[in-house]
Design an enzyme around this catalytic site. Structure first.
Site, PDB file in Angstrom:
ATOM      1  N   ILE A  63       0.863  -1.185   0.000  1.00 25.74           N
ATOM      2  CA  ILE A  63       0.000   0.000   0.000  1.00 25.74           C
ATOM      3  C   ILE A  63       0.897   1.231   0.000  1.00 25.74           C
ATOM      4  CG2 ILE A  63      -1.801   1.242   1.261  1.00 25.74           C
ATOM      5  CD1 ILE A  63      -2.579  -1.501   2.481  1.00 25.74           C
ATOM      6  N   HIS A 119       1.841  -3.957   4.174  1.00 28.74           N
ATOM      7  CA  HIS A 119       2.697  -2.834   4.579  1.00 28.74           C
ATOM      8  C   HIS A 119       2.361  -1.583   3.783  1.00 28.74           C
ATOM      9  CE1 HIS A 119       5.375  -2.270   1.072  1.00 28.74           C
ATOM     10  NE2 HIS A 119       5.208  -3.575   0.860  1.00 28.74           N
ATOM     11  N   CYS A 120       2.681  -0.438   4.360  1.00 25.27           N
ATOM     12  CA  CYS A 120       2.744   0.823   3.630  1.00 25.27           C
ATOM     13  C   CYS A 120       4.151   1.348   3.888  1.00 25.27           C
ATOM     14  CB  CYS A 120       1.640   1.784   4.069  1.00 25.27           C
ATOM     15  SG  CYS A 120       1.558   2.109   5.844  1.00 25.27           S
ATOM     16  N   ASN A 121       4.354   2.636   3.824  1.00 28.49           N
ATOM     17  CA  ASN A 121       5.710   3.145   4.043  1.00 28.49           C
ATOM     18  C   ASN A 121       6.160   2.912   5.490  1.00 28.49           C
ATOM     19  OD1 ASN A 121       8.122   4.539   4.121  1.00 28.49           O
ATOM     20  ND2 ASN A 121       7.391   6.254   2.909  1.00 28.49           N
TER      21      ASN A 121
END
Length: 209
Positions: A63, A119-121
């Protein structure tokens, strides 16, 4: 009565999570198992194929904000199956519209014996919001219970205000879907009964004419 009490205790234990974990600041750069075969963390973990393989990860939900596409991206498509979603960490971003695609991907992965890393950043706002939605529906919890469950495993999560509002909205949506799916026959009987009544009315009209 005992079954209800046992289920309530099971739910409390599930939400509470492991009590022997001491949260450290650097753990925000790692990942944590939220439900069996469902992991949540920052994209740093996704840069190490070795780390993910050691965890048994087979599927990854990536994401990212469109501005991060050059760095937050699938890195090992030959090893893992990916779903990439472009999402803005903005209170105006509609997550509910994007969630069914993520849910189906996660469901399929877990059903096939795989393990999913979402996950994202930073693993703080965007990806946790999706995981809370998933946990809510998978475990039939309220949005607050699901949020606490995820926070009790990854202490650093903090979805923005708009995402929290959508979590509340999604609870009503998934409960409505669950109610409809729980009584498909009854709904069908209602439709058939109405159809028969309409046909009877038509027959009466023809006869009286």
């Amino acid at each position: 009565m005992n079954n209800d009490a046992d289920e309530e205790q099971r739910k409390k234990d599930l939400i509470q999570g492991p009590s022997d974990v001491e949260w450290r600041y650097e753990m925000r750069r790692e990942c944590q198992e939220i439900l069996p075969s469902l992991w949540l963390g920052s994209f740093v973990i996704s840069k190490s194929a070795q780390t993910m393989q050691a965890l048994g990860i087979t599927h990854i939900v990536c994401i990212r904000d469109t501005n991060e596409a050059f760095s937050v991206k699938p890195r090992f498509p030959e090893i893992f199956q990916y779903l990439t979603l472009d999402v803005k960490d903005s209170e105006e971003q509609n997550l509910i519209r994007l969630f069914p695609q993520a849910k189906q991907f996660i469901d399929n992965a877990r059903a096939s014996g795989g393990k999913v890393f979402v996950h994202c950043n930073g693993g703080i706002s965007m990806s946790p919001a999706f995981v809370v939605m998933y946990v809510m529906q998978a475990e039939k919890l309220s949005w607050e219970e699901a949020l606490h469950l995820v926070q009790n495993r990854r202490y650093c999560i903090s979805p923005n205000g708009g995402f929290l509002t959508q979590l509340k909205e999604y609870e009503a949506i998934y409960r409505a879907m669950h109610s409809v799916s729980a009584y498909p026959t009854r709904s069908g009987e209602t439709v058939n009964r109405r159809k028969r009544n309409d046909e009877d009315s038509d027959s009466e009209c023809v006869f009286s004419a």
